[in-house]
Motif scaffolding. Structure first.
Motif, PDB file in Angstrom:
ATOM      1  N   THR A 145       0.764  -0.827   0.062  1.00 40.89           N
ATOM      2  CA  THR A 145       0.205  -0.107  -0.124  1.00 40.89           C
ATOM      3  C   THR A 145       0.887   1.027   0.308  1.00 40.89           C
ATOM      4  N   PRO A 146       0.507   2.329  -0.619  1.00 38.44           N
ATOM      5  CA  PRO A 146       1.467   3.357  -0.785  1.00 38.44           C
ATOM      6  C   PRO A 146       1.519   4.033   0.776  1.00 38.44           C
ATOM      7  N   PRO A 147       2.585   4.668   0.939  1.00 33.66           N
ATOM      8  CA  PRO A 147       2.512   5.244   2.264  1.00 33.66           C
ATOM      9  C   PRO A 147       1.424   6.176   2.500  1.00 33.66           C
ATOM     10  N   LEU A 148       1.484   7.112   3.515  1.00 33.60           N
ATOM     11  CA  LEU A 148       0.531   7.982   3.385  1.00 33.60           C
ATOM     12  C   LEU A 148       1.162   8.980   4.376  1.00 33.60           C
ATOM     13  N   VAL A 156       2.318   4.122   7.429  1.00 35.19           N
ATOM     14  CA  VAL A 156       2.124   2.188   6.665  1.00 35.19           C
ATOM     15  C   VAL A 156       0.982   1.708   7.082  1.00 35.19           C
ATOM     16  N   LEU A 157       1.296   1.240   5.975  1.00 35.61           N
ATOM     17  CA  LEU A 157      -0.367  -0.041   6.039  1.00 35.61           C
ATOM     18  C   LEU A 157       0.310  -1.119   5.286  1.00 35.61           C
ATOM     19  N   ALA A 158       0.761  -2.178   6.286  1.00 34.68           N
ATOM     20  CA  ALA A 158       1.621  -3.996   5.701  1.00 34.68           C
ATOM     21  C   ALA A 158       0.587  -4.551   5.625  1.00 34.68           C
ATOM     22  N   ALA A 159       1.219  -5.588   5.289  1.00 35.29           N
ATOM     23  CA  ALA A 159       0.305  -6.866   3.761  1.00 35.29           C
ATOM     24  C   ALA A 159      -0.378  -7.044   4.799  1.00 35.29           C
ATOM     25  N   ASP A 160       0.344  -7.722   6.101  1.00 31.44           N
ATOM     26  CA  ASP A 160      -0.479  -8.519   7.330  1.00 31.44           C
ATOM     27  C   ASP A 160      -1.441  -7.324   8.071  1.00 31.44           C
ATOM     28  N   ARG A 161      -1.769  -6.073   7.218  1.00 33.21           N
ATOM     29  CA  ARG A 161      -2.658  -5.034   7.743  1.00 33.21           C
ATOM     30  C   ARG A 161      -2.834  -4.534   9.230  1.00 33.21           C
ATOM     31  N   SER A 162      -1.468  -4.151   9.933  1.00 34.25           N
ATOM     32  CA  SER A 162      -0.899  -3.894  10.873  1.00 34.25           C
ATOM     33  C   SER A 162      -0.793  -2.451  10.402  1.00 34.25           C
ATOM     34  N   VAL A 191      -6.703  -0.095   1.820  1.00 35.59           N
ATOM     35  CA  VAL A 191      -7.461   1.380   1.788  1.00 35.59           C
ATOM     36  C   VAL A 191      -6.684   1.962   2.899  1.00 35.59           C
ATOM     37  N   MET A 192      -6.410   3.119   2.741  1.00 26.42           N
ATOM     38  CA  MET A 192      -5.500   4.251   3.781  1.00 26.42           C
ATOM     39  C   MET A 192      -5.876   5.313   3.540  1.00 26.42           C
ATOM     40  N   LEU A 193      -6.769   6.241   4.348  1.00 31.00           N
ATOM     41  CA  LEU A 193      -6.645   7.608   3.709  1.00 31.00           C
ATOM     42  C   LEU A 193      -7.589   8.213   5.055  1.00 31.00           C
ATOM     43  N   PRO A 194      -7.303   9.813   5.109  1.00 34.82           N
ATOM     44  CA  PRO A 194      -7.134  10.792   6.305  1.00 34.82           C
ATOM     45  C   PRO A 194      -8.618  11.313   5.787  1.00 34.82           C
ATOM     46  N   VAL A 195      -9.643  11.365   7.059  1.00 33.72           N
ATOM     47  CA  VAL A 195     -11.217  11.459   7.257  1.00 33.72           C
ATOM     48  C   VAL A 195     -11.189  11.945   8.413  1.00 33.72           C
ATOM     49  N   GLY A 196     -10.729  14.227   8.306  1.00 35.17           N
ATOM     50  CA  GLY A 196     -10.964  14.743   9.145  1.00 35.17           C
ATOM     51  C   GLY A 196      -9.952  14.274   9.974  1.00 35.17           C
ATOM     52  N   ASP A 197     -10.247  14.312  11.558  1.00 33.62           N
ATOM     53  CA  ASP A 197      -8.965  13.975  12.057  1.00 33.62           C
ATOM     54  C   ASP A 197      -8.440  12.158  12.974  1.00 33.62           C
ATOM     55  N   VAL A 201      -8.026   2.634   7.802  1.00 36.02           N
ATOM     56  CA  VAL A 201      -7.865   2.015   6.965  1.00 36.02           C
ATOM     57  C   VAL A 201      -8.569   0.513   7.168  1.00 36.02           C
ATOM     58  N   GLY A 202      -8.532  -0.283   6.142  1.00 38.27           N
ATOM     59  CA  GLY A 202      -9.333  -1.722   5.688  1.00 38.27           C
ATOM     60  C   GLY A 202      -8.003  -2.778   6.751  1.00 38.27           C
ATOM     61  N   GLN A 203      -8.902  -3.171   7.183  1.00 40.21           N
ATOM     62  CA  GLN A 203      -8.385  -4.725   8.329  1.00 40.21           C
ATOM     63  C   GLN A 203      -8.663  -5.684   7.844  1.00 40.21           C
ATOM     64  N   GLY A 204      -8.742  -6.003   7.181  1.00 42.13           N
ATOM     65  CA  GLY A 204      -9.008  -7.739   7.295  1.00 42.13           C
ATOM     66  C   GLY A 204     -10.683  -7.246   6.175  1.00 42.13           C
ATOM     67  N   GLY A 205     -11.631  -7.541   6.186  1.00 41.05           N
ATOM     68  CA  GLY A 205     -13.158  -7.349   5.540  1.00 41.05           C
ATOM     69  C   GLY A 205     -13.925  -6.296   6.478  1.00 41.05           C
ATOM     70  N   ARG A 206     -12.822  -5.221   6.794  1.00 40.05           N
ATOM     71  CA  ARG A 206     -13.581  -4.221   8.267  1.00 40.05           C
ATOM     72  C   ARG A 206     -12.273  -2.883   7.975  1.00 40.05           C
ATOM     73  N   LEU A 207     -13.619  -1.460   7.622  1.00 45.43           N
ATOM     74  CA  LEU A 207     -13.097  -0.003   7.269  1.00 45.43           C
ATOM     75  C   LEU A 207     -12.373   0.225   9.494  1.00 45.43           C
ATOM     76  N   ALA A 208     -11.463   0.958   9.362  1.00 48.12           N
ATOM     77  CA  ALA A 208     -11.678   1.000  10.911  1.00 48.12           C
ATOM     78  C   ALA A 208     -10.716   2.571  11.299  1.00 48.12           C
ATOM     79  N   GLY A 209     -11.533   3.045  12.073  1.00 48.13           N
ATOM     80  CA  GLY A 209     -10.804   4.622  12.016  1.00 48.13           C
ATOM     81  C   GLY A 209      -9.798   4.543  13.341  1.00 48.13           C
ATOM     82  N   VAL A 210      -9.268   5.531  13.060  1.00 48.02           N
ATOM     83  CA  VAL A 210      -7.402   4.889  13.769  1.00 48.02           C
ATOM     84  C   VAL A 210      -7.313   6.092  14.307  1.00 48.02           C
ATOM     85  N   ASN A 211      -6.814   6.759  15.790  1.00 50.02           N
ATOM     86  CA  ASN A 211      -6.327   7.728  16.314  1.00 50.02           C
ATOM     87  C   ASN A 211      -5.286   8.023  15.539  1.00 50.02           C
TER      88      ASN A 211
END
Length: 384
Positions: A145-148, A156-162, A191-197, A201-211
């Motif tokens: 995944t391209p670094p953000l 960085v979103l790794a292939a193991d989705r860490s 999937v990795m993108l900023p939305v507001g603050d 990121v995509g982790q498995g089949g889920r979207l997760a909102g991360v601080n």
């Protein structure tokens, strides 16, 4: 090695003495191999309704990795598999700088317009600026995944989705978010993108909102769930690019589903079965995607109900789409870029490149449509 719908699946190596998994496996995002595909559909005559011309062309180098082209204003950053990174002016095609990271690339490119980041096949995160390498940082896992690059940090979103957050000036790792490993992972961008603050990121089949400051998870929303009886059938992963309109973020789960999430609330808006392997694009009203059989599909963004389907490009191995003006642009493996109507999917125009196949989703920089081919051609198209 196993196969799924013509895509090679690489199973984890086994440490026979210990009976344990020895490493992360991968699944190429470039389609090929497996059962012979049906013959691609014959192309309809080009109606040439839009009046688009090639304004310039340039070269970077053969693209044999999952490239994502980066746009910052009128600056376009591309890379080749051998580690070359180049920045072009999208209006003129003039090269602004070029550099080599000295190693083959696995993921890239990310940029905030000042700093550029890529990941090598040797698991190194590399940052460049003004044509020179600034720093290198080893990673614990491969990344496709391209670094953000945002807010003086590199994510960085790794292939193991860490997910890891790094200091932009030094590359020092600031935090890490781990998740249970998968038996199989995709060798293509996630999937990795900023939305507001929030870092989404995509982790498995889920979207997760991360601080983005701490790496703590704020919310999770499922797009697709694992199914089947073996590792191949249970594979579920979100693939880039994602489509964002305000708080609405829509993504594709590889060969399983498309869906949209309200990123402000962290809730699922809808999900619908779909069989594609590349990302999405969309506008306020519709969401667009390409399916594995070459159909181009539009869904209602609010509900997921189908809006239209274009079936004249079947089995042409299409790229992810791009919304541009009143059209949707998709590339194919013969080097054509097809411009379809956003309203009903009918063909409006067709553009030609060097015939080596489109290597990445088309992008828009200013009023220039930029596409990159597998042989390393970079093409800029503008309205007449």
């Amino acid at each position: 090695m196993s196969r799924r719908d013509g895509v090679r699946l690489h199973l984890p190596a086994l440490a026979l003495a210990a009976g344990l998994l020895a490493g992360c496996s991968s699944l190429p995002g470039f389609l090929g191999g497996g059962p012979e595909r049906p013959k691609p559909a014959e192309l309809a005559p080009n109606p040439q309704l839009l009046g688009v011309r090639q304004a310039w062309s340039a070269r970077v180098g053969a693209v044999d990795f999952p490239l994502s082209v980066q746009v910052n204003g009128t600056r376009v950053t591309v890379a080749s598999g051998d580690g070359t990174v180049a920045v072009f002016d999208a209006q003129t095609g003039q090269e602004q700088w070029r550099a080599s990271v000295g190693a083959a690339l696995a993921g890239g490119v990310g940029s905030d317009g000042r700093r550029v980041a890529v990941v090598t096949r040797e698991n190194e995160l590399v940052a460049l600026a003004d044509g020179a390498v600034q720093w290198r940082q080893p990673l614990g896992a491969q990344s496709y995944t391209p670094p953000l690059v945002a807010g003086e940090r590199v994510f960085v979103l790794a292939a193991d989705r860490s997910v890891t957050g790094h200091d932009g000036a030094s590359g020092r790792r600031l935090w890490s978010l781990q998740r249970p490993g998968e038996a199989l992972v995709l060798r293509q961008a996630g999937v990795m993108l900023p939305v507001g603050d929030t870092l989404v990121v995509g982790q498995g089949g889920r979207l997760a909102g991360v601080n983005p400051l701490t790496g703590s998870v704020r919310w999770e929303a499922p797009i697709a769930s694992s199914r089947g009886t073996n590792d191949v059938e249970r594979l579920v992963d979100l693939v880039g690019r994602a489509s964002r309109q305000g708080d609405s973020v829509c993504a594709r789960a590889f060969q399983a589903a498309v869906g949209c999430v309200d990123a402000a609330r962290g809730t699922l808006s809808w999900t619908r079965r779909a069989n594609g392997s590349d990302g999405l694009d969309g506008d306020e009203r519709l969401l667009y995607g390409t399916e594995a059989d070459g159909r181009v599909v539009a869904w209602q963004r609010a509900t997921g109900e189908p809006a239209w389907t274009h079936e004249q490009l079947q089995w042409r191995k299409l790229s992810a789409p791009l919304v541009i003006g009143r059209s949707v642009a998709v590339g194919d493996d013969a080097g054509f870029v097809h411009l379809l109507s956003r309203e009903d999917g009918r063909l409006l125009d067709r553009l030609t490149t060097d015939g080596s196949g489109i290597a990445a989703a088309p992008i828009l920089a200013g009023n220039t449509l930029v596409v990159v081919t597998r042989s390393g051609g970079v093409f800029g198209f503008v309205p007449n």
